[in-house]
Scaffold this active site. Sequence first.
Site, short mmCIF file in Angstrom:
data_model
loop_
_atom_site.label_atom_id
_atom_site.label_comp_id
_atom_site.label_asym_id
_atom_site.label_seq_id
_atom_site.Cartn_x
_atom_site.Cartn_y
_atom_site.Cartn_z
N ASP A 72 44.95 33.34 45.42
CA ASP A 72 44.70 32.55 46.62
C ASP A 72 45.14 33.32 47.86
O ASP A 72 44.41 33.45 48.85
CB ASP A 72 45.49 31.23 46.49
CG ASP A 72 45.03 30.19 47.49
OD1 ASP A 72 44.05 30.44 48.22
OD2 ASP A 72 45.65 29.12 47.55
N ASP B 168 42.76 35.70 50.84
CA ASP B 168 42.73 35.46 52.28
C ASP B 168 43.03 36.76 53.03
O ASP B 168 42.44 37.03 54.08
CB ASP B 168 43.74 34.38 52.69
CG ASP B 168 43.09 33.00 52.74
OD1 ASP B 168 42.08 32.80 52.01
OD2 ASP B 168 43.56 32.13 53.49
N ASP C 176 53.46 42.12 45.93
CA ASP C 176 53.89 42.54 47.27
C ASP C 176 53.34 43.93 47.60
O ASP C 176 52.84 44.17 48.70
CB ASP C 176 55.43 42.48 47.41
CG ASP C 176 56.16 43.02 46.18
OD1 ASP C 176 55.51 43.31 45.16
OD2 ASP C 176 57.39 43.15 46.24
N TYR D 83 49.11 26.01 40.06
CA TYR D 83 48.21 24.98 40.56
C TYR D 83 47.82 23.97 39.48
O TYR D 83 46.97 23.13 39.69
CB TYR D 83 46.93 25.61 41.14
CG TYR D 83 47.15 26.41 42.41
CD1 TYR D 83 48.32 27.13 42.61
CD2 TYR D 83 46.18 26.46 43.39
CE1 TYR D 83 48.51 27.87 43.76
CE2 TYR D 83 46.37 27.19 44.55
CZ TYR D 83 47.54 27.90 44.73
OH TYR D 83 47.73 28.63 45.87
N LYS E 62 53.77 39.92 39.20
CA LYS E 62 55.13 40.21 39.66
C LYS E 62 55.99 40.25 38.41
O LYS E 62 56.90 39.43 38.21
CB LYS E 62 55.57 39.11 40.65
CG LYS E 62 56.89 39.34 41.33
CD LYS E 62 56.84 40.40 42.42
CE LYS E 62 58.22 40.62 43.00
NZ LYS E 62 58.26 41.79 43.90
#
Length: 352
Positions: free
Chosen positions: A246, A250, A222, A140, A190
């Site tokens: 992010d 959620d 994951d 970002y 990751k």
Amino acid sequence: MGDHVSYAIACVPGDGVGPEVTAVARRCVDAVAARRGFGVEWRPYPLGAQLWRKTGEVLPDSVLDELRTADAILLGAVGDPSVPPGILERGLLLRLRAELDLYVNLRPSKLRAGVGGAVARHRLEDLDLVIVRENTEGLYAGAGGTVHRGTMIETATEESLNTRGGVERCIRYAADLAARRSGRLTLVHKTNVLVHAGDLWLRTAQQVAADTGVTLDYAHVDAACLYLVDNPARFDVIVTDNLFGDILSDLGAALTGGLGVAPSGNLNPDRTGPSVFEPVHGSAPDIAGTGRANPAGAVLSAALMLDHLGETAAGEDLDAAVSAVLEAGAPETTDGWEAALDAALSATAALR
Ligand code: ATP
């Protein structure tokens, strides 16, 4: 909790349901402030779509300078279908993150009684975690670009920027938080694919864990999604990069009652300026003005704000009031929420 203390709180209600939910949050803060013996001076700032349409400005420098002098900033939501995407988000939210050095995005995910749906099978004590998301770097940061746009060789790059200092200060905040909770910190990344950034994050987390004495665990992002749904008790404090944070937060919101109840804090842990508190949801234009906006996320964001200001008991009052309202059955209207929160806060006061 100090007598005679007063806090200057800038309030940016914003667009859509933002003004509706921040109005309730303000009332709740005023109620606990009166009972807990501190003062609040609200400073309203009408930023958002309307100001942009009228003046073409999103965050005038003079307003930014005023915001810097506040003790904290309570934000509703910005975004409007009439404004091209990105203008308000980049011009206000991302700019505040950079200008005020809000390098931690704090997103608690706590299952409360009365919240049903897919997660009803979990015990409350098994789903009470905090996601600490790095808020200024990673994918970002805005590094990248497009060449040959509109052709078959159009090429777009988006680079993830990770600095040792940026990663370390975020992990240190998360480790301190973990030390105040269960002592357990999980790094989510990751590292098997993103070997460069992953290596930096992992080595830094290992060093911070050694320095602070917290127990460090690791999960690939994951797998972390799977564990969040299947075995959330595995987590207490999660620290992760901007993109993964992010997405994971959620999922955390979905698991604990949806967007309407999820709070967040954009923190400047060094306290060189005010921190920004806002519900995770956006301006929800589809329900704005219908009276059906859920103010719980805004109220819980105000609870995080009070806790950050050192008014821990007042923050807990708000948190407990939201839990009590949810347990009794969530009201369907904003007015219903406001009345129920009022009653719950009075009941808490009566118990003391
Ligand atoms: P953004 O891009 O700013 O995240 P969005 O429209 O994609 O905005 P939100 O505004 O967060 O996403 O909300 C998505 C949907 O969730 C809304 O359209 C609305 O139906 C529902 N929603 C969001 N916030 C609330 C709330 N506080 N109360 C009730 N429903 C909500």
